[in-house]
Design an enzyme around this catalytic site. Structure first.
Site, mmCIF file in Angstrom:
data_model
loop_
_atom_site.group_PDB
_atom_site.id
_atom_site.type_symbol
_atom_site.label_atom_id
_atom_site.label_comp_id
_atom_site.label_asym_id
_atom_site.label_seq_id
_atom_site.Cartn_x
_atom_site.Cartn_y
_atom_site.Cartn_z
ATOM 1 N N CYS A 142 -5.159 0.832 -5.158
ATOM 2 C CA CYS A 142 -4.104 0.934 -6.173
ATOM 3 C C CYS A 142 -4.697 1.298 -7.523
ATOM 4 O O CYS A 142 -3.978 1.686 -8.436
ATOM 5 C CB CYS A 142 -3.354 -0.375 -6.287
ATOM 6 S SG CYS A 142 -4.399 -1.685 -6.892
ATOM 7 N N GLU B 244 0.365 -6.185 8.611
ATOM 8 C CA GLU B 244 0.261 -6.174 10.077
ATOM 9 C C GLU B 244 -0.744 -5.130 10.563
ATOM 10 O O GLU B 244 -1.103 -5.109 11.733
ATOM 11 C CB GLU B 244 1.646 -5.941 10.708
ATOM 12 C CG GLU B 244 2.289 -4.581 10.416
ATOM 13 C CD GLU B 244 3.004 -4.479 9.059
ATOM 14 O OE1 GLU B 244 2.592 -5.167 8.100
ATOM 15 O OE2 GLU B 244 3.950 -3.687 8.964
ATOM 16 N N GLU C 41 2.624 8.975 -5.185
ATOM 17 C CA GLU C 41 1.383 8.266 -4.870
ATOM 18 C C GLU C 41 0.951 8.707 -3.473
ATOM 19 O O GLU C 41 1.646 8.433 -2.493
ATOM 20 C CB GLU C 41 1.604 6.751 -4.893
ATOM 21 C CG GLU C 41 0.323 5.989 -4.593
ATOM 22 C CD GLU C 41 0.513 4.473 -4.519
ATOM 23 O OE1 GLU C 41 1.558 4.008 -4.032
ATOM 24 O OE2 GLU C 41 -0.420 3.763 -4.926
HETATM 25 P P1 NAD Z 1 3.685 -1.659 1.765
HETATM 26 O O1 NAD Z 1 4.592 -1.814 0.608
HETATM 27 O O2 NAD Z 1 4.063 -0.722 2.850
HETATM 28 O O3 NAD Z 1 3.461 -3.080 2.480
HETATM 29 C C1 NAD Z 1 3.128 -4.233 1.745
HETATM 30 C C2 NAD Z 1 3.652 -5.460 2.484
HETATM 31 O O4 NAD Z 1 5.077 -5.366 2.579
HETATM 32 C C3 NAD Z 1 3.115 -5.576 3.908
HETATM 33 O O5 NAD Z 1 2.828 -6.935 4.164
HETATM 34 C C4 NAD Z 1 4.270 -5.070 4.767
HETATM 35 O O6 NAD Z 1 4.328 -5.691 6.028
HETATM 36 C C5 NAD Z 1 5.489 -5.435 3.939
HETATM 37 N N1 NAD Z 1 6.598 -4.474 4.125
HETATM 38 C C6 NAD Z 1 6.494 -3.149 4.396
HETATM 39 N N2 NAD Z 1 7.725 -2.591 4.499
HETATM 40 C C7 NAD Z 1 8.622 -3.584 4.267
HETATM 41 C C8 NAD Z 1 10.050 -3.637 4.217
HETATM 42 N N3 NAD Z 1 10.806 -2.541 4.428
HETATM 43 N N4 NAD Z 1 10.641 -4.815 3.945
HETATM 44 C C9 NAD Z 1 9.898 -5.914 3.722
HETATM 45 N N5 NAD Z 1 8.544 -5.933 3.765
HETATM 46 C C10 NAD Z 1 7.910 -4.781 4.023
HETATM 47 O O7 NAD Z 1 2.238 -1.295 1.167
HETATM 48 P P2 NAD Z 1 0.923 -0.910 1.973
HETATM 49 O O8 NAD Z 1 1.084 0.463 2.525
HETATM 50 O O9 NAD Z 1 0.515 -2.007 2.882
HETATM 51 O O10 NAD Z 1 -0.128 -0.895 0.764
HETATM 52 C C11 NAD Z 1 -0.326 0.220 -0.070
HETATM 53 C C12 NAD Z 1 0.503 0.114 -1.339
HETATM 54 O O11 NAD Z 1 0.184 -1.078 -2.049
HETATM 55 C C13 NAD Z 1 0.217 1.239 -2.319
HETATM 56 O O12 NAD Z 1 1.433 1.661 -2.882
HETATM 57 C C14 NAD Z 1 -0.677 0.592 -3.358
HETATM 58 O O13 NAD Z 1 -0.662 1.202 -4.628
HETATM 59 C C15 NAD Z 1 -0.102 -0.772 -3.410
HETATM 60 N N6 NAD Z 1 -1.039 -1.734 -3.957
HETATM 61 C C16 NAD Z 1 -0.811 -2.182 -5.220
HETATM 62 C C17 NAD Z 1 -1.699 -3.066 -5.792
HETATM 63 C C18 NAD Z 1 -1.470 -3.576 -7.183
HETATM 64 O O14 NAD Z 1 -2.169 -4.502 -7.572
HETATM 65 N N7 NAD Z 1 -0.546 -3.048 -7.948
HETATM 66 C C19 NAD Z 1 -2.818 -3.525 -5.077
HETATM 67 C C20 NAD Z 1 -3.007 -3.045 -3.783
HETATM 68 C C21 NAD Z 1 -2.093 -2.152 -3.231
#
Ligand code: NAD
Length: 497
Positions: free
Chosen positions: A281, A176, A382
């Site tokens: 990531c 979002e 992280e």
């Molecule tokens: P996030 O986990 O906060 O959000 C990811 C998704 O989950 C979003 O669409 C968000 O709306 C949803 N979300 C958030 N909180 C939620 C909840 N309580 N319940 C259900 N859905 C929820 O991650 P972010 O801040 O958007 O992205 C950064 C993170 O993603 C970092 O930890 C990074 O390392 C990781 N990442 C990992 C990879 C990989 O390939 N392993 C790739 C890119 C990013």
């Protein structure tokens, strides 16, 4: 204020919920858009549309599906700058970096243009008298993708091109925080000839995610994001009978051995530590300097970060942009405070960094710590910001043990000129993606991407051959078309002959 709506059954809609979320330009701190936040009934509409579309899409010729992907590939390629600028305006990364992101997504689309090759089954003639056996791979149905803010174009492209080309229909729930590139993808897929309902986008937060991961008509979930949410998605999704791949967070280490080319290692540490302001990531966040590599490396990194051009991502020559939100900036600053008070040596402090004319932007200058120990929060957590920690170790063995004891296992790298040391690393390290004199070992689209340990939940890595396996299931057929041999009734277990 620009309105960012869902894309359901081939058109944009605000949905039934009146809830919205703000979208900011991180370089200015100004709100530029308002995104609709889906209710469970909006998610239900998107899933119903995908379910209806699946009935015909699954039977569409393989060549037609590939042709749609090929046209889509041409559009993404032609409009890459527009996509990159759109994501820079909401994420903050530089346009050059955003173009790199689009390119890596494009490569997965190209992989999907030739997916027929991986959808082939096996065939064994005459496994028994007049009996043949063969396997076919079939799509699952409606699959959902839930994606993070840090790669708003690429990470969804890790998923939907392969899912759709394999005959599934798709519901995407992008972050979002930077939702607009998904709008462009939806328009381009429609223009490429994808029938309505095959690709849908619902925007939102936990409410939308929970509706997707518990929906009875969703067969599989691909998730990429932070570890606590990945774990939650995996547990809830599998409890509801779904196939789930959930990629989580990371703490990537880079070992520098005394015999390494220190210039190469310093270039790599700066590129991988501060690229995209550390919001990757696969970013390197801990450099492990072995023996006397430490002082030389710190000097090299410090000299390089002093020259980095930090500013708004859409300005020419800028190498590092702002963080994504004010909340995230405050969180990362908090880690720098903690590192200092826990006793690490702050070599470069980015906390008071200000860009003239962009005083409200979410900027943090490149920050470097030395003498970090494994109990400090800058080491254990992280951070996801432009903060690089240096851990000093006497011996290579200790450095390997440090990485293997870390709960994350996404990416890692070793810098050395010793082939034996490199081979030991690739064999013993408990991490899914390994670089040898390469700081960000992200595999190309014909391999698959996935970490180990708390960086992934589920048995399939994403995109590439594992992506095809994730989005399809195998059926085995045993057939007899030769002249039937009548053997009469036989209640024994069938054997061959
Ligand atoms: P996030 O986990 O906060 O959000 C990811 C998704 O989950 C979003 O669409 C968000 O709306 C949803 N979300 C958030 N909180 C939620 C909840 N309580 N319940 C259900 N859905 C929820 O991650 P972010 O801040 O958007 O992205 C950064 C993170 O993603 C970092 O930890 C990074 O390392 C990781 N990442 C990992 C990879 C990989 O390939 N392993 C790739 C890119 C990013």
């Amino acid at each position: 204020m620009r309105q960012i709506h869902h894309w359901i059954n081939g058109s944009f809609t605000g949905g039934s919920s009146t809830r919205t979320g703000p979208v900011f330009n991180p370089a200015t701190g100004i709100q530029t858009g308002e995104v609709s936040m889906a209710s469970s009934s909006d998610v239900d509409d998107a899933v119903s549309s995908a379910r209806a579309a699946f009935e015909s899409w699954r039977y569409s010729p393989l060549t037609q599906r590939q042709n749609v992907m090929f046209s889509f590939r041409e559009m993404v390629s032609a409009r890459r700058l527009e996509i990159a600028k759109t994501l820079t305006s909401e994420h903050g990364k530089t346009v050059d970096d955003a173009l790199g992101e689009v390119q890596r997504g494009l490569e997965v689309i190209e992989f999907a243009c030739n997916i027929a090759h991986l959808l082939k089954g096996d065939y064994s003639e005459q496994v028994s008298t007049g009996v043949d056996t063969y396997t076919i791979r079939q799509p699952l149905g409606v699959v959902a993708g839930i994606t993070p803010f840090n790669f708003p174009a690429m990470v969804p492209m890790w998923m939907y091109p392969i899912a759709i080309a394999s005959g599934n229909t798709f519901v995407l729930k992008p972050s979002e925080k930077d939702p607009s590139t998904s709008q462009l993808a939806a328009e381009m897929l429609a223009e490429a000839g994808l029938p309505d309902g095959v690709f849908n986008v619902v925007h939102g937060d936990k409410e939308a995610v929970d509706a997707l991961i518990t929906h009875p008509d969703v067969a599989a979930i691909s998730f990429v994001g932070s570890t606590p949410i990945a774990k939650y998605i995996y547990e809830t999704g599998t409890q509801h009978g779904k196939r789930v791949q959930a990629l989580g967070g990371a703490k990537n280490h880079m070992i520098v051995l005394p015999d390494a080319d220190i210039d190469l290692a310093a270039d790599a540490a700066v590129s991988a530590g501060y690229g995209s302001a550390g919001e990757r990531c696969m970013a390197i966040s801990a450099v492990v300097a072995v023996g006397d590599a430490g002082d030389r490396l710190i000097d090299g990194v410090q000299a390089r970060i002093e020259k980095l051009n930090v500013g708004p991502g859409d300005q020419p020559g800028v190498e590092m942009g702002p963080l994504v939100t004010k909340q995230h900036l405050d969180r990362v600053r908090g880690y720098v405070d903690a590192g200092e008070s826990e006793g690490a040596l702050l070599v470069a402090d980015g906390r008071n960094f200000v860009v003239d004319g962009y005083e409200e932007g979410y900027f943090l200058g490149p920050t470097l710590f030395d003498n970090v120990t494994k109990d400090m929060s800058i080491y254990t957590d992280e951070i996801f910001g432009p903060v690089l920690s240096t851990v000093r170790m006497e011996h290579y063995e200790e450095a390997i043990e440090l990485i293997n004891a870390n709960p994350y296992g996404n990416g890692t790298a070793v810098f050395t000129n010793d082939g034996g040391a490199a081979r030991k690393f690739q064999q013993e390290i408990q991490v899914g993606m390994v670089g040898i004199n390469v700081p960000i070992p992200v595999p190309l689209s014909f391999y698959s991407f996935g970490g180990w340990k708390d960086s992934i939940f589920g048995s399939h890595a994403i995109y590439g051959p594992e992506g095809v396996h994730f989005y399809t299931r195998q059926k085995v057929v045993i057939s007899r078309w030769a002249d039937p041999i009548h053997r009469g009734v036989d209640l024994g277990f069938p054997t061959h002959g």
